[in-house]
Design a protein around this motif. Sequence first.
Motif, PDB file in Angstrom:
ATOM      1  N   ILE A   1       0.845  -1.205   0.000  1.00  0.00           N
ATOM      2  CA  ILE A   1       0.000   0.000   0.000  1.00  0.00           C
ATOM      3  C   ILE A   1       0.881   1.257   0.000  1.00  0.00           C
ATOM      4  O   ILE A   1       0.655   2.201  -0.755  1.00  0.00           O
ATOM      5  CB  ILE A   1      -0.984  -0.019   1.193  1.00  0.00           C
ATOM      6  CG1 ILE A   1      -2.027  -1.125   0.954  1.00  0.00           C
ATOM      7  CG2 ILE A   1      -1.664   1.336   1.384  1.00  0.00           C
ATOM      8  CD1 ILE A   1      -3.010  -1.358   2.077  1.00  0.00           C
ATOM      9  N   ALA A   2       1.939   1.244   0.815  1.00  0.00           N
ATOM     10  CA  ALA A   2       2.828   2.415   0.900  1.00  0.00           C
ATOM     11  C   ALA A   2       3.503   2.675  -0.451  1.00  0.00           C
ATOM     12  O   ALA A   2       3.558   3.810  -0.938  1.00  0.00           O
ATOM     13  CB  ALA A   2       3.882   2.188   1.980  1.00  0.00           C
ATOM     14  N   THR A   3       4.004   1.631  -1.088  1.00  0.00           N
ATOM     15  CA  THR A   3       4.720   1.799  -2.352  1.00  0.00           C
ATOM     16  C   THR A   3       3.750   2.195  -3.477  1.00  0.00           C
ATOM     17  O   THR A   3       4.064   3.023  -4.331  1.00  0.00           O
ATOM     18  CB  THR A   3       5.481   0.496  -2.708  1.00  0.00           C
ATOM     19  OG1 THR A   3       6.080  -0.022  -1.533  1.00  0.00           O
ATOM     20  CG2 THR A   3       6.536   0.724  -3.743  1.00  0.00           C
ATOM     21  N   HIS A   4       2.580   1.593  -3.466  1.00  0.00           N
ATOM     22  CA  HIS A   4       1.555   1.904  -4.470  1.00  0.00           C
ATOM     23  C   HIS A   4       1.237   3.404  -4.437  1.00  0.00           C
ATOM     24  O   HIS A   4       1.183   4.083  -5.462  1.00  0.00           O
ATOM     25  CB  HIS A   4       0.302   1.071  -4.160  1.00  0.00           C
ATOM     26  CG  HIS A   4      -0.619   0.883  -5.314  1.00  0.00           C
ATOM     27  ND1 HIS A   4      -1.700   1.697  -5.532  1.00  0.00           N
ATOM     28  CD2 HIS A   4      -0.629  -0.028  -6.324  1.00  0.00           C
ATOM     29  CE1 HIS A   4      -2.340   1.271  -6.629  1.00  0.00           C
ATOM     30  NE2 HIS A   4      -1.704   0.241  -7.137  1.00  0.00           N
ATOM     31  N   ARG A   5       1.068   3.963  -3.233  1.00  0.00           N
ATOM     32  CA  ARG A   5       0.791   5.410  -3.091  1.00  0.00           C
ATOM     33  C   ARG A   5       1.982   6.242  -3.533  1.00  0.00           C
ATOM     34  O   ARG A   5       1.835   7.243  -4.228  1.00  0.00           O
ATOM     35  CB  ARG A   5       0.502   5.752  -1.617  1.00  0.00           C
ATOM     36  CG  ARG A   5      -0.812   5.204  -1.168  1.00  0.00           C
ATOM     37  CD  ARG A   5      -1.698   6.258  -0.487  1.00  0.00           C
ATOM     38  NE  ARG A   5      -2.989   5.628  -0.272  1.00  0.00           N
ATOM     39  CZ  ARG A   5      -3.370   5.121   0.896  1.00  0.00           C
ATOM     40  NH1 ARG A   5      -2.613   5.245   1.969  1.00  0.00           N
ATOM     41  NH2 ARG A   5      -4.529   4.513   1.001  1.00  0.00           N
ATOM     42  N   GLU A   6       3.171   5.803  -3.119  1.00  0.00           N
ATOM     43  CA  GLU A   6       4.385   6.576  -3.428  1.00  0.00           C
ATOM     44  C   GLU A   6       4.495   6.809  -4.939  1.00  0.00           C
ATOM     45  O   GLU A   6       4.844   7.886  -5.388  1.00  0.00           O
ATOM     46  CB  GLU A   6       5.625   5.824  -2.906  1.00  0.00           C
ATOM     47  CG  GLU A   6       6.964   6.420  -3.307  1.00  0.00           C
ATOM     48  CD  GLU A   6       7.203   7.813  -2.728  1.00  0.00           C
ATOM     49  OE1 GLU A   6       6.769   8.053  -1.577  1.00  0.00           O
ATOM     50  OE2 GLU A   6       7.812   8.657  -3.437  1.00  0.00           O
TER      51      GLU A   6
ATOM     52  N   LYS B   1      -3.723   6.371  -9.586  1.00  0.00           N
ATOM     53  CA  LYS B   1      -4.256   7.350 -10.548  1.00  0.00           C
ATOM     54  C   LYS B   1      -4.364   6.714 -11.930  1.00  0.00           C
ATOM     55  O   LYS B   1      -3.553   5.856 -12.277  1.00  0.00           O
ATOM     56  CB  LYS B   1      -3.333   8.569 -10.621  1.00  0.00           C
ATOM     57  CG  LYS B   1      -3.275   9.313  -9.305  1.00  0.00           C
ATOM     58  CD  LYS B   1      -2.268  10.444  -9.359  1.00  0.00           C
ATOM     59  CE  LYS B   1      -1.970  10.904  -7.941  1.00  0.00           C
ATOM     60  NZ  LYS B   1      -0.563  11.210  -7.725  1.00  0.00           N
ATOM     61  N   PRO B   2      -5.358   7.148 -12.732  1.00  0.00           N
ATOM     62  CA  PRO B   2      -5.473   6.565 -14.067  1.00  0.00           C
ATOM     63  C   PRO B   2      -4.192   6.797 -14.859  1.00  0.00           C
ATOM     64  O   PRO B   2      -3.608   7.884 -14.807  1.00  0.00           O
ATOM     65  CB  PRO B   2      -6.637   7.325 -14.707  1.00  0.00           C
ATOM     66  CG  PRO B   2      -7.194   8.215 -13.652  1.00  0.00           C
ATOM     67  CD  PRO B   2      -6.300   8.203 -12.455  1.00  0.00           C
ATOM     68  N   SER B   3      -3.725   5.764 -15.582  1.00  0.00           N
ATOM     69  CA  SER B   3      -2.414   5.877 -16.238  1.00  0.00           C
ATOM     70  C   SER B   3      -2.495   6.572 -17.587  1.00  0.00           C
ATOM     71  O   SER B   3      -1.520   7.095 -18.071  1.00  0.00           O
ATOM     72  CB  SER B   3      -1.769   4.504 -16.371  1.00  0.00           C
ATOM     73  OG  SER B   3      -2.614   3.657 -17.094  1.00  0.00           O
TER      74      SER B   3
END
Length: 473
Positions: A460-465, A470-472
Motif C-alpha cells: 500500500i505504501a509503495t503503491h501510493r508513493e 491514478k489513471p495511467s
Amino acid sequence: MTAKLQVMKFGGTSVGNAACIARTAQIIADGAKHWQCIAVVSAMSGVTNRLIEAAKRAEAGESNAGAEIVDELRKQHEAALVTLVADENARTSVRVKIEEVLAEGKRLCDGTALLRELTPRTLDAISSLGERLSAPLVAAAVRAIGVRSEAVEATDLIVTDTYHGGAEPLMELTRVKSQAKLQPMLEKSIVPLVTGFIGANEEGQLTTLGRGGSDYSATILGAAMDAQEVIIWTDVDGVLTADPRLVPEAKTIPEISYREAAELAYFGAKVLHPKTLNPVVKAAIPVWIRNSFSPERLGTKITPEGKSIGGGVKALTAIRDVALISVGGPGIVGVPDVVGRTFSTTAELRANVLLISQSSSQNDICFIVSAADAAKTVEALRKEFAHDLAHHKVEHITVDPNIAIVAVVGENMRGTPGVAGRTFNALGRDNVNLIAIAQGSSESNISFVIEEKAVKTALIATHREFGLEKPSN
Ligand code: ADP
Ligand code: ASP
Ligand code: MG
C-alpha cells in the motif's frame, strides 16, 4: 486463406458453477461468430485443491478418500449439467464421460490408499481429473446454445518432458500433434474445448504443467496453432497495478509488455502462470487478460513492447510462500567455490531460486527459494558443505521462512532515477524493515525482501508513493 484464430482460456472461477459456465459458453459463442476458436478450460474452482487433498488422504491410508471425492465431484458436475443442458440425450453422453473419468479417479485413489504411496506420476493423474470433468461439461453447454463444440484432452495435443508437477512442453512435437488433431475440427467450425493444465510425455503418460498451468496451456496452443491472439478470461479486469485483494485501490493496466507481465507473474501475481508468456514471445502473439464476469470491459493487452507511462513504475507484486536461506560465516572466504557449489546444489534439486544477494565482504550468501523447496535445499546444502561445517569454514546454513519478496516492476524504470530510493523512503515511513534488496540486470524489476507480516503495508505504501492509483492514461 486461413481464417483468424483465437485461443481463449477460462480459469476456475469462470467455470465455477452453472451460471459462470453459461457466461463462458456465451463468450465462446460470441467469439466463434468472428473467429476460429479454441477454448481451454480449468477445473471448476476449488476442484484441483480438493483432488490433491484426497490424494494426500489416500496416501495416509484413508480407504474412503476416493469414494468421497468421487461422490462430491459427481454431484457438483451433475448439478451444473442439469441446469445447462436441457436435452436428455445430450446429458447422457456427458454423464458417460464423467463416469469414466470418476471411475479412473476412484481407482487411482484406492490404489494409493492400498499402497500408501503417492508418486508424482499418480499425483498428476489425480490432480488432472478436474479439467477432464469440466471440459466435456463446458463443451455440452456450448452445444446447448447452438455452437458446435467437442471436448479434447490435452494429452492428445501437448507433448511434454516427464517432469511431473511442472512439465515443460516440447514445442515441435506439440505443434505436429495439435495441428493434426485441431485443424480438421476448426475447418468444420467445431470449437475444440481443451483441458487446461495437462499434457503427456512422448510415451503418452499424463503430466501437469504446474499449479495454475492452464494459462500456460493456452499460450502453448496459441503458439502451436499460429493463433492471432490469446485471451485469458479470469475474475478480474486484467493485470492490475497490484493484487486487488491486498491493495483495494489497484487499477487495471491497459497495456503492458511481455517482459513486465512476465516479471509480475514470476514474482507472484497469480493472474498469470509464471511461464505463460514464454511460448508467444517468438511469434509476438498478443495476450489479453479479461474479466469473464464483465466481458464488456477491455482488460489488459500484453504486447511485445507494452506502452510506456510517465513514472516508469508499472505495478507491484509480492511473493509470500518463500524462505530466505543463508550460507556463511567469516571462514567462507577461504572455501573454494562456495557460490558455485551452493547453486549447483539448488540446480540439481530443481529448486526455484527467486533472488540472490551476496554481501561484498563475502561473509554470507543469501538467496530465496519457494517455501516448498526450502527444507530439501537446506538438507542438500548441509550435505554438500558437511566437511566445511565440521571444520568451521562454513559456520551456518540457516533458513528463515517468515519473509516475503515485494517487487517493483516497470520497463521504463531503466531511465528513471530514484525508484529504489523512493521505495526505501516509502517503506521507512511505514516502519517496514528491509532485509535485502536486489535489482535485476534488466532494470525492469527491483525486489525487496521484507518480513512476511509487513507485505500489505509495504504494498500500500509503495503503491501510493508511485501514484499507481491514478489513471495511467
Ligand atoms: P483463474 O482461476 O482465472 O486462473 P486466478 O485466481 O489464478 O484466476 O488469478 C486471478 C487472481 O489473481 C485475481 O482474482 C487476483 O486476486 C490475483 N492477482 C494477483 N495479482 C494480480 C494483479 N497484479 N492483477 C490482477 N490480478 C492479480
Ligand atoms: N486447475 C489447475 C489448478 O488449480 C490449473 C489451473 O487452474 O490453471 O492449479
Ligand atoms: Mg490461474
